[in-house]
Write an enzyme that holds these catalytic residues in place. Structure first.
Site, PDB file in Angstrom:
ATOM      1  N   TYR A  84       0.820  -1.219   0.000  1.00 56.28           N
ATOM      2  CA  TYR A  84       0.000   0.000   0.000  1.00 56.28           C
ATOM      3  C   TYR A  84       0.853   1.269   0.000  1.00 56.28           C
ATOM      4  O   TYR A  84       0.468   2.284  -0.590  1.00 56.28           O
ATOM      5  CB  TYR A  84      -0.996  -0.025   1.171  1.00 56.28           C
ATOM      6  CG  TYR A  84      -2.161  -0.908   0.808  1.00 56.28           C
ATOM      7  CD1 TYR A  84      -3.179  -0.434  -0.016  1.00 56.28           C
ATOM      8  CD2 TYR A  84      -2.209  -2.238   1.207  1.00 56.28           C
ATOM      9  CE1 TYR A  84      -4.221  -1.245  -0.414  1.00 56.28           C
ATOM     10  CE2 TYR A  84      -3.241  -3.071   0.813  1.00 56.28           C
ATOM     11  CZ  TYR A  84      -4.244  -2.565   0.002  1.00 56.28           C
ATOM     12  OH  TYR A  84      -5.270  -3.376  -0.410  1.00 56.28           O
ATOM     13  N   ARG A 105       1.668   1.842  -3.523  1.00 56.15           N
ATOM     14  CA  ARG A 105       0.519   2.370  -4.275  1.00 56.15           C
ATOM     15  C   ARG A 105       0.218   3.821  -3.894  1.00 56.15           C
ATOM     16  O   ARG A 105      -0.160   4.630  -4.751  1.00 56.15           O
ATOM     17  CB  ARG A 105      -0.701   1.475  -4.049  1.00 56.15           C
ATOM     18  CG  ARG A 105      -0.491   0.101  -4.663  1.00 56.15           C
ATOM     19  CD  ARG A 105      -1.698  -0.777  -4.489  1.00 56.15           C
ATOM     20  NE  ARG A 105      -2.873  -0.203  -5.146  1.00 56.15           N
ATOM     21  CZ  ARG A 105      -4.113  -0.662  -4.966  1.00 56.15           C
ATOM     22  NH1 ARG A 105      -4.333  -1.671  -4.149  1.00 56.15           N
ATOM     23  NH2 ARG A 105      -5.117  -0.108  -5.606  1.00 56.15           N
ATOM     24  N   HIS A 141     -14.770   2.025  -2.343  1.00 56.77           N
ATOM     25  CA  HIS A 141     -13.743   1.173  -1.739  1.00 56.77           C
ATOM     26  C   HIS A 141     -12.784   1.949  -0.838  1.00 56.77           C
ATOM     27  O   HIS A 141     -11.697   1.472  -0.544  1.00 56.77           O
ATOM     28  CB  HIS A 141     -12.966   0.430  -2.838  1.00 56.77           C
ATOM     29  CG  HIS A 141     -13.794  -0.603  -3.538  1.00 56.77           C
ATOM     30  ND1 HIS A 141     -13.387  -1.254  -4.682  1.00 56.77           N
ATOM     31  CD2 HIS A 141     -15.020  -1.105  -3.249  1.00 56.77           C
ATOM     32  CE1 HIS A 141     -14.330  -2.108  -5.063  1.00 56.77           C
ATOM     33  NE2 HIS A 141     -15.332  -2.028  -4.217  1.00 56.77           N
ATOM     34  N   CYS A 176     -12.032  -0.426  17.942  1.00 55.83           N
ATOM     35  CA  CYS A 176     -11.582   0.966  17.994  1.00 55.83           C
ATOM     36  C   CYS A 176     -12.060   1.676  16.732  1.00 55.83           C
ATOM     37  O   CYS A 176     -11.993   1.122  15.639  1.00 55.83           O
ATOM     38  CB  CYS A 176     -10.052   1.025  18.093  1.00 55.83           C
ATOM     39  SG  CYS A 176      -9.373   2.689  18.055  1.00 55.83           S
ATOM     40  N   CYS A 233      -2.147   3.161  16.085  1.00 50.62           N
ATOM     41  CA  CYS A 233      -3.325   3.992  16.319  1.00 50.62           C
ATOM     42  C   CYS A 233      -3.069   4.991  17.453  1.00 50.62           C
ATOM     43  O   CYS A 233      -2.588   4.612  18.522  1.00 50.62           O
ATOM     44  CB  CYS A 233      -4.499   3.085  16.666  1.00 50.62           C
ATOM     45  SG  CYS A 233      -5.972   3.981  17.149  1.00 50.62           S
ATOM     46  N   CYS A 236      -6.273   4.120  20.532  1.00 50.61           N
ATOM     47  CA  CYS A 236      -6.142   2.982  21.462  1.00 50.61           C
ATOM     48  C   CYS A 236      -4.673   2.723  21.806  1.00 50.61           C
ATOM     49  O   CYS A 236      -4.372   2.044  22.780  1.00 50.61           O
ATOM     50  CB  CYS A 236      -6.812   1.735  20.905  1.00 50.61           C
ATOM     51  SG  CYS A 236      -6.010   1.065  19.427  1.00 50.61           S
TER      52      CYS A 236
HETATM   53 ZN   LIG Z   1      -7.202   2.108  17.704  1.00 50.56          ZN
END
Ligand SMILES: [Zn+2]
Length: 307
Positions: free
Chosen positions: A72, A75, A126, A139, A190, A193
């Site tokens: 990714y 891309r 998408h 989360c 993240c 969290c």
């Molecule tokens: Zn999270």
């Protein structure tokens, strides 16, 4: 013999367009192919030695998040280096000229947005390569747009421009060299969290499309008759394009196929109504010509439509 003998007549389509108010487009990877981005289907389907489809799944991310992120990150970088084409600009201009036009796109490359498509008339089925979300199901953290490339130092090998010579290969795609191993600890985490990894904000194989977005789309389709459905850069066999075009079809609706195979025998077999059209060719060239009565003439040099 196709149902519509004038299936590829631009004047016949213009006559239909002049009688049309509610227009829906469903766009796929073929629209971005002429911006130089691979479709990851058919001959384009491999990334290194992997089937692109095998990298785009929750299971692949669980098994090897570093490799999936590398795919990714590559891309993202290629999409940032690509430019929207005249097809993206024609759709964006159609949206400005016609508030009853809605564009649904399967493309995750941000090119509609970079062509200034009005956001209220664009639904990204998408998701986006540039959205990030928490990989934990419990989360809700999301980041709608992050254009950093590389996203983190561990992904730097993916954030390298393609070589300018067509005979040279991007270093990351050179399968004689192993892919760098990236430990999960060096991937982005993240902020909410603080435990789970972030993942690309795209819909993977085996995942559902956003239910609120689908409900909005359904409501738009049912509200009133849809005059024209443009199916652009996708063989309308693949869900969701096929399902959406048929859901939107009513008496007098024209389904208009625009893709390189649209005039092949298989493409023409998909014409089901005498008001349907098929234009075989590059969407970046065909769309501006089809929409010219509404958007004006595309001036390639200035990169704008002129009336
Ligand atoms: Zn999270």
């Amino acid at each position: 013999m196709p149902r519509n003998p004038n299936y590829n007549s631009i004047p016949a389509f213009h006559a239909k367009l002049a009688r049309s108010r509610r227009i829906l487009a469903v766009c796929g990877a073929g629209l971005s192919a002429s911006s130089g981005l691979p479709t990851f289907r058919g001959a384009d389907g491999l990334w290194r030695n992997y089937e692109a489809t095998a990298l785009a799944s929750p299971k692949a991310f669980k098994n090897d998040p570093g490799m999936v992120w590398m795919f990714y990150a590559y891309r993202r970088h290629m999409a940032l280096r690509a430019e929207p084409n005249a097809g993206h600009y024609a759709l964006a201009e159609l949206a400005r000229q016609n508030p009853e036009f809605l564009c649904l796109s399967q493309n995750v490359d941000n090119l509609h947005i970079r062509a200034n498509h009005p956001s209220g008339q664009l639904k990204l089925l998408h998701g986006s390569l540039f959205a990030l979300k928490c990989s934990s199901p419990t989360c809700s953290y999301t980041e709608p747009e992050n254009l950093e490339s590389p996203l983190c130092p561990a992904l730097a090998a993916a954030a390298v421009d393609a070589p300018s010579s067509p005979t040279e290969i991007h270093p990351l795609l050179d399968t004689t060299k192993p892919l760098p191993t990236i430990p999960p600890s060096s991937l982005p985490h993240c902020a909410q969290c603080q435990t789970a990894l972030l993942r690309p904000g795209v819909v993977w194989f085996g995942e559902s499309l956003d239910s609120d977005m689908l409900a909005d789309m359904d409501e738009w389709i049912r509200r009133e008759k849809v005059d024209v459905v443009l199916v652009v850069g996708t063989s309308s066999l693949v869900w969701p394009a096929a399902g959406i075009a048929e859901a939107a079809r009513g008496p007098g609706t024209s389904v208009v196929h625009v893709n390189v195979d649209a005039e092949s025998p298989e493409g023409l077999a998909r014409l089901v109504d005498k008001e349907d059209f098929s234009f075989g060719g590059d969407a970046a060239e065909v769309l501006p010509r089809l929409l010219e009565p509404v958007v004006g003439r595309w001036d390639e040099e200035r990169g704008e439509f002129r009336r």
